[in-house]
Design a protein around this motif. Structure first.
Motif, PDB file in Angstrom:
ATOM      1  N   LEU A 247     -39.508   5.423  15.772  1.00  0.00           N
ATOM      2  CA  LEU A 247     -39.354   4.756  17.179  1.00  0.00           C
ATOM      3  C   LEU A 247     -38.152   3.840  17.233  1.00  0.00           C
ATOM      4  N   GLY A 248     -37.518   3.907  18.419  1.00  0.00           N
ATOM      5  CA  GLY A 248     -36.293   3.541  18.643  1.00  0.00           C
ATOM      6  C   GLY A 248     -35.230   4.378  19.190  1.00  0.00           C
ATOM      7  N   ILE A 249     -33.934   3.964  19.223  1.00  0.00           N
ATOM      8  CA  ILE A 249     -32.785   4.685  19.561  1.00  0.00           C
ATOM      9  C   ILE A 249     -32.646   5.620  18.478  1.00  0.00           C
ATOM     10  N   ASN A 250     -32.912   6.950  18.767  1.00  0.00           N
ATOM     11  CA  ASN A 250     -32.673   8.328  17.795  1.00  0.00           C
ATOM     12  C   ASN A 250     -31.218   8.853  17.978  1.00  0.00           C
ATOM     13  N   ILE A 251     -30.856   8.850  19.047  1.00  0.00           N
ATOM     14  CA  ILE A 251     -29.680   9.729  19.517  1.00  0.00           C
ATOM     15  C   ILE A 251     -28.768   9.073  20.615  1.00  0.00           C
ATOM     16  N   GLY A 252     -27.547   8.952  20.464  1.00  0.00           N
ATOM     17  CA  GLY A 252     -26.747   8.407  21.491  1.00  0.00           C
ATOM     18  C   GLY A 252     -26.180   9.942  22.158  1.00  0.00           C
ATOM     19  N   LYS A 253     -25.912   9.809  23.434  1.00  0.00           N
ATOM     20  CA  LYS A 253     -25.616  10.868  24.435  1.00  0.00           C
ATOM     21  C   LYS A 253     -24.251  10.642  24.635  1.00  0.00           C
ATOM     22  N   ILE A 254     -23.235  11.603  24.295  1.00  0.00           N
ATOM     23  CA  ILE A 254     -21.894  11.419  25.173  1.00  0.00           C
ATOM     24  C   ILE A 254     -21.682  12.551  26.131  1.00  0.00           C
ATOM     25  N   LYS A 255     -21.131  12.179  27.130  1.00  0.00           N
ATOM     26  CA  LYS A 255     -20.905  13.051  28.102  1.00  0.00           C
ATOM     27  C   LYS A 255     -19.494  13.883  28.112  1.00  0.00           C
ATOM     28  N   THR A 256     -19.545  15.237  28.649  1.00  0.00           N
ATOM     29  CA  THR A 256     -18.076  15.899  28.631  1.00  0.00           C
ATOM     30  C   THR A 256     -18.415  16.654  29.890  1.00  0.00           C
ATOM     31  N   GLU A 257     -17.181  17.171  30.285  1.00  0.00           N
ATOM     32  CA  GLU A 257     -17.108  18.354  31.423  1.00  0.00           C
ATOM     33  C   GLU A 257     -16.873  19.736  30.583  1.00  0.00           C
ATOM     34  N   ASN A 258     -16.896  19.750  29.361  1.00  0.00           N
ATOM     35  CA  ASN A 258     -16.357  21.022  28.823  1.00  0.00           C
ATOM     36  C   ASN A 258     -16.990  20.962  27.446  1.00  0.00           C
ATOM     37  N   VAL A 259     -18.207  21.285  27.302  1.00  0.00           N
ATOM     38  CA  VAL A 259     -19.150  21.392  26.078  1.00  0.00           C
ATOM     39  C   VAL A 259     -18.472  22.138  24.956  1.00  0.00           C
ATOM     40  N   GLN A 260     -18.140  23.393  25.590  1.00  0.00           N
ATOM     41  CA  GLN A 260     -17.535  24.205  24.541  1.00  0.00           C
ATOM     42  C   GLN A 260     -16.361  24.038  23.751  1.00  0.00           C
ATOM     43  N   ALA A 261     -15.319  23.098  24.616  1.00  0.00           N
ATOM     44  CA  ALA A 261     -14.226  22.819  24.161  1.00  0.00           C
ATOM     45  C   ALA A 261     -14.450  21.734  23.035  1.00  0.00           C
ATOM     46  N   VAL A 262     -15.340  20.858  23.290  1.00  0.00           N
ATOM     47  CA  VAL A 262     -15.807  19.809  22.305  1.00  0.00           C
ATOM     48  C   VAL A 262     -16.147  20.310  21.016  1.00  0.00           C
TER      49      VAL A 262
END
Length: 357
Positions: A92-107
């Protein structure tokens, strides 16, 4: 004034050593723009700090590709108390933070080369977006997710700022009322129940869940909305597991994801709306003072607590620094709350903190 959500301003991250943690987040997540750094006493948070004022140190760090920032937060008046169990998906609560990217493979390739703790391979979520999951060195889980649109394309960073969060809930329909009606996430991207392949590798991710992804259907028009960009909230409810309260026995500011903060306009209207829906403000700086001074910025802030326990902060910004060296600040109350020109927000890059190689 209309009650208006402008975007996710920041995700609060409690740590044991602010400077060490921020350096790690600069190196790997490019959260290197210092909007403010402040050391003070949290006098108004008594509802969430066991009734005591707490000394703290905090920094608001941004990424010039846009998205929400990190408010990296450390108790200084007491020893920060880490969680004593491994968070399972659905707790219960914040499990995971979402980070954005335009290139998932590169990250993914960059993080793999840096020998970071990657929990899953790249896969697709139920909407068909590429993503993967990882843990940082402090045990916080992150989802790196495909999201088109960066604020400043000339940046070397492969990833941007906060896109949203995954939040564990006890009862989906009860929690949805807060996220849809108060936080205005009016569009359901998907609402599915089952065992999900893309969750496998996350602690507890092999269980049965109902997962609902929410987003705003409109384009936000606040002063910083072009920088924050679109945001999403994913709610997950576990069916064959009794979830634990992530902050049971601990207080706000202790290590982990401590709150999710939204930039807003219309604090008075939000106060009445939240109260009418049954979730009155638990903290309300506007009742204590006209404008809360955060050292290099100022505004009003308030909190509500969602049914599953998540602390949600509202910030109505009054003043921000643009170029601190020459004392250039913008008072939003004088210029109105429509989007700032992009060239002004591009000036944030001059607040970059550079590490020695």
């Amino acid at each position: 004034m209309k009650a208006q959500i402008n975007g996710i301003q920041q995700l609060g991250v409690g740590v044991e050593d602010l400077q060490e943690a921020w350096k790690w987040y600069r190196e790997h997540f490019s959260m290197d723009i210092r909007m403010f750094e402040d050391e003070a006493t949290a006098e108004l948070m008594l509802a969430h700090t066991a009734g005591k004022t707490r000394d703290r140190r905090a920094v608001l760090a941004l990424n010039m590709q846009g998205g929400g920032g990190f408010e990296i937060w450390q108790h200084t008046g007491k020893k920060p108390e880490p969680i004593n169990f491994e968070i399972q998906l659905g707790d219960l609560g914040i499990n995971i933070g979402k980070i954005k990217t335009e290139n998932v493979q590169a990250v993914y390739d960059k993080f793999s080369a840096s020998e970071l703790n990657l929990l899953t391979p790249i896969s697709k979520d139920p909407a068909g977006n590429d993503h993967f999951f990882m843990k940082d060195i402090y045990g916080n889980m992150w989802e790196i997710k495909n999201q088109e649109g960066v604020f400043r394309k000339k940046e070397k960073s492969l990833s941007g700022g906060v896109l949203g969060t995954i939040i564990g809930v006890k009862d989906m329909d009860t929690s949805l009322k807060v996220y849809q009606e108060i936080l205005q996430y009016d569009e359901i991207v998907y609402d599915e129940t089952g065992v999900f392949e893309d969750y496998k590798g996350i602690p507890g991710g092999d269980k049965k869940f109902r997962r609902v992804l929410l987003r705003h259907s409109d384009v936000k028009q606040g002063a910083f909305s072009p920088f924050f960009g679109q945001s999403v909230i994913e709610l997950v409810q576990a069916f064959d597991y009794e979830p634990k309260d992530i902050y049971e026995g601990r207080i706000w500011g202790d290590p982990g994801f401590i709150h999710l903060c939204f930039d807003i306009n219309g604090m008075d209207q939000f106060r009445e709306k939240a109260k009418a829906i049954g979730y009155p403000f638990t903290v309300d700086s506007a009742k204590a003072m006209e404008s809360f001074d955060m050292g290099e910025a100022a505004g009003n802030f308030a909190y509500i607590q969602a049914p599953e326990g998540t602390l949600i902060e509202f910030v109505e910004t009054h003043k921000i620094p643009i170029v601190k060296k020459i004392g250039w600040y913008i008072d939003l109350r004088k210029r109105g709350y429509h989007p700032l020109p992009k060239w002004i927000m591009n000036m944030f890059r001059f607040m970059r903190v550079k590490d020695k190689k």
